[in-house]
Scaffold this active site. Structure first.
Site, PDB file in Angstrom:
ATOM      1  N   SER A 114       0.822  -1.213   0.000  1.00  0.00           N
ATOM      2  CA  SER A 114       0.000   0.000   0.000  1.00  0.00           C
ATOM      3  C   SER A 114       0.859   1.269   0.000  1.00  0.00           C
ATOM      4  O   SER A 114       0.509   2.249  -0.652  1.00  0.00           O
ATOM      5  CB  SER A 114      -0.965   0.008   1.183  1.00  0.00           C
ATOM      6  N   ASP A 120       7.821  -3.281  -5.984  1.00  0.00           N
ATOM      7  CA  ASP A 120       6.411  -2.977  -5.719  1.00  0.00           C
ATOM      8  C   ASP A 120       5.966  -1.703  -6.454  1.00  0.00           C
ATOM      9  O   ASP A 120       4.842  -1.606  -6.941  1.00  0.00           O
ATOM     10  CB  ASP A 120       6.131  -2.883  -4.211  1.00  0.00           C
TER      11      ASP A 120
HETATM   12  O1  PMV Z   1       7.413  -7.085   2.304  1.00  0.00           O
HETATM   13  P1  PMV Z   1       7.087  -6.899   0.878  1.00  0.00           P
HETATM   14  O2  PMV Z   1       5.912  -7.653   0.429  1.00  0.00           O
HETATM   15  O3  PMV Z   1       7.037  -5.472   0.498  1.00  0.00           O
HETATM   16  O4  PMV Z   1       8.246  -7.561   0.017  1.00  0.00           O
HETATM   17  C1  PMV Z   1       9.553  -7.322   0.272  1.00  0.00           C
HETATM   18  C2  PMV Z   1      10.429  -8.049  -0.686  1.00  0.00           C
HETATM   19  C3  PMV Z   1      11.888  -7.819  -0.411  1.00  0.00           C
HETATM   20  O5  PMV Z   1      12.590  -8.415  -1.483  1.00  0.00           O
HETATM   21  C4  PMV Z   1      12.312  -8.486   0.879  1.00  0.00           C
HETATM   22  C5  PMV Z   1      12.232  -6.342  -0.339  1.00  0.00           C
HETATM   23  C6  PMV Z   1      12.236  -5.603  -1.641  1.00  0.00           C
HETATM   24  O6  PMV Z   1      12.166  -4.359  -1.593  1.00  0.00           O
HETATM   25  O7  PMV Z   1      12.360  -6.208  -2.699  1.00  0.00           O
END
Ligand code: PMV
Length: 314
Positions: free
Chosen positions: A111, A155
């Site tokens: 989010s 993300d």
């Molecule tokens: O915690 P999330 O769902 O935002 O995922 C993090 C994934 C990582 O590889 C641990 C961190 C990243 O920024 O890629």
């Protein structure tokens, strides 16, 4: 135009979490649940934010103080996004933002990144700055790094590009993949994971054995590359197998939990092609690729372990 509403999807990590922070690739996909932000120009020399989903009501700050002083946790991404945009274009305009989310900020659907993207895109339209997707990525990524210190930016890329993407750290590579609908099931573990804490825990766990950590990241990269081909070929059997291999390595990194393991085990015992946690670990969600005729039984089995099935398919 003095008011714009933009929405952006949340994300799931199919392959490659953690390794992607250290210059390896990953594959991530958008979910149907979205975040939205309405950004409005205002005559008052303030930054104003309403974000009811995270209990922010009538937050107000003079523009001269933008990005300065104590900023409440749930305001940070929005305020720093505006600050970075204004700095880039030498702007200083009263702004009023209202955000809304289809999904709980507890689920790990990203989010904070999605809201950052919505705001930068909305400002781009309001001020006619004609940013490219890559420029929107760079400004959003700068914001995320400023707020949380570390992260790959995957993300943000999913929120901007949507669909399923092959991504490398910091947006060095953002490649949309041609995929049919993924046979995906998502189970929420019921607890919220803190990404930064999890990233630190991995470093700490391998402080005495950096060589093995590097090997794990390299093994994850191999899985991601095979996963790309398997997904592009709609080979769900092989994709599932690769998910299982990825999960083993995540367990070795120490980021899975008994609850996630139980949900994953239940999915596999009931006919899933493969299953793994998605994201940083420590909670949030697990995902599974599942044959159509096993969907109901896998969903029921995950629910029985106390997991909650989330409908995410577009
Ligand atoms: O915690 P999330 O769902 O935002 O995922 C993090 C994934 C990582 O590889 C641990 C961190 C990243 O920024 O890629």
């Amino acid at each position: 135009m003095n008011k714009v509403t933009i929405s952006a999807p949340g994300k799931l990590m199919l392959f490659g979490e953690h390794a992607v922070v250290y210059d390896h690739p990953c594959i991530a996909t958008a979910v149907n649940q979205k975040m939205s932000a309405t950004v409005e120009l205002s005559d008052k020399p303030d930054f104003q934010l309403n974000a009811q989903d995270v209990k922010i009501k009538d937050y107000k700050k003079p523009l001269s103080q933008l990005g300065k002083g104590e900023i409440p946790k749930n305001v940070k991404f929005a305020e720093i996004a505006v600050k970075n945009f204004f700095e880039k274009f030498n702007l200083n305009n009263g702004i009023k933002i209202e955000t809304h989310s289809d999904f709980s900020s507890q689920m790990g659907f990203g989010s904070s990144s999605a809201v950052t993207v919505c705001i930068i895109k909305a400002l781009d339209q309001l001020f006619n700055t004609n940013l490219t997707n890559k420029e929107i990525f760079d400004l959003s990524y700068k914001t995320v790094l400023e707020v949380q210190g570390k992260g790959s930016g995957f993300d943000i890329a999913v929120s901007i590009y949507g669909g399923t993407i092959y991504f490398q750290t910091g947006g060095k590579k953002i490649e949309p993949l041609k995929t049919p609908q993924l046979p995906l099931i998502v189970g929420y573990s019921g607890t919220k994971a803190d990404t930064v804490t999890l990233m630190k825990s991995v470093i700490k766990k391998f402080a005495d054995n950096p060589k093995r950590l590097q090997e794990i990241y390299n093994e994850i990269e191999t899985i991601v590359k095979k996963g790309k081909q398997a997904i592009e070929n709609s080979n769900w059997q092989q994709s599932g197998q690769l998910m299982n291999e990825n999960q083993k390595l995540l367990e070795e990194l120490g980021v899975s939990t008994p609850k996630l393991n139980a949900m994953i085990k239940a999915a596999l015992a009931n006919g899933a092609y493969g299953a793994k946690l998605s994201g940083a670990g420590g909670g949030d969600c697990m995902i599974a690729f599942v044959p159509a005729d096993k969907l109901k039984s896998v969903e029921n089995a995950i629910t029985k372990t106390g997991g909650k099935i989330i409908d995410v398919i577009n």
